[in-house]
Design an enzyme around this catalytic site. Structure first.
Site, mmCIF file in Angstrom:
data_model
loop_
_atom_site.group_PDB
_atom_site.id
_atom_site.type_symbol
_atom_site.label_atom_id
_atom_site.label_comp_id
_atom_site.label_asym_id
_atom_site.label_seq_id
_atom_site.Cartn_x
_atom_site.Cartn_y
_atom_site.Cartn_z
ATOM 1 N N TYR A 1 0.813 -1.212 0.000
ATOM 2 C CA TYR A 1 0.000 0.000 0.000
ATOM 3 C C TYR A 1 0.856 1.276 0.000
ATOM 4 C CZ TYR A 1 -3.505 -3.389 1.649
ATOM 5 O OH TYR A 1 -4.319 -4.488 1.808
ATOM 6 N N HIS B 1 1.396 -11.796 1.514
ATOM 7 C CA HIS B 1 0.264 -11.111 0.887
ATOM 8 C C HIS B 1 -0.401 -11.915 -0.227
ATOM 9 C CE1 HIS B 1 -1.304 -6.737 0.194
ATOM 10 N NE2 HIS B 1 -2.269 -7.623 0.075
#
Length: 268
Positions: free
Chosen positions: A57, A117
């Protein structure tokens, strides 16, 4: 707040805040950082203590700055972050460097939950990455470890070859894609499920049904969706750039869906 107890005894708030666009210009995922922590500040004021971040992010420092400047002690917060494996695995040195960057940006000496992730096409590398997470776990730097976007085959790999049990699998579970089979598999193996972006995927037809259900309780369609998820013991991490809507996402513990309600929602 309701908590889910992970396989190692760590408790995670069943509602947290997503953060992937927080602190960014135009509230856009690819936006540059604005230099403020407005959404984190609002979330803390509203009562959020669980924040879901990730290296991918590119704004972990927004979370770190927001939590640091609050008047609350670090142990009051539950922080998640994730190793950025969308382009595969860069090796052990790369993984260690990225993890240390996360700790620095988040301004903490431990992370409550750290995830891989996304899986990739190299089982040996996935196991190597998992062993690195296990090392941080054994040293107390990670309080719990898990994965994101893993399917059954990837979970089997870690369950059969890992030394530390996978605590969490963060997956897509939304209106139209409830992912019941994978959630059932997670539950069977004592893996907690987290739903990312739990309020996506709601078209007008679904919204009408959810609003009809919500009207019975004086709740919004979004509150109904989140309530449906937590009644299945699915942890949710909604995200909003609006302070009032942030608060609404936490106001889901004062009603209970009927079996008929749940059947209608499941069919969406």
């Amino acid at each position: 707040m309701k908590y889910i107890k992970l396989t190692n005894g760590v408790e995670i708030p069943i509602v947290g805040s997503g953060t992937n666009t927080y602190g960014k210009e135009g509230n856009q995922y690819s936006g540059a950082l604005r230099g403020d922590t407005q959404e984190i500040d609002w979330a803390i004021e509203n009562g959020y203590r669980h924040f879901d971040s990730a290296q991918l992010y590119l704004n972990e420092e927004v979370v770190g700055n927001g939590l640091k400047k609050s008047s609350l002690p670090r142990e009051d917060f539950f922080i998640t972050s994730k190793l950025k494996t969308f382009e595969g695995f860069g090796g052990a040195d790369w993984a260690h460097a990225e993890i240390e960057k996360s700790l620095e940006k988040l301004q903490t000496d431990y992370i409550d939950l750290f995830l891989i992730h996304k899986p990739w096409d190299n089982h040996a590398e996935i196991l190597e990455a998992w062993s690195i997470l296990e090392d941080y776990y054994n040293r107390g730097v990670f309080k719990s470890i898990g994965v994101s976007n893993f399917e059954k085959e990837h979970l089997d790999l870690l369950l059969e070859n890992g030394n530390i049990k996978v605590a969490v699998n963060q997956i897509k579970s939304q209106v139209g894609t409830w992912n019941e089979e994978l959630i059932a598999y997670n539950k069977k193996n004592d893996i907690a499920t987290v739903a990312w972006s739990p309020l996506r995927g709601i078209d007008e037809n679904a919204k009408q049904v959810l609003e009809e259900v919500g009207n019975q309780y004086g709740k919004t369609y979004a509150q109904v969706v989140l309530r449906y998820q937590i009644e299945r013991d699915v942890i949710v991490i909604p995200k909003s750039h609006n302070k009032d809507r942030q608060a609404q996402c936490l106001t889901i513990f004062d009603f209970e869906l009927t079996e008929s309600d749940r059947d209608r929602i499941a069919a969406l």
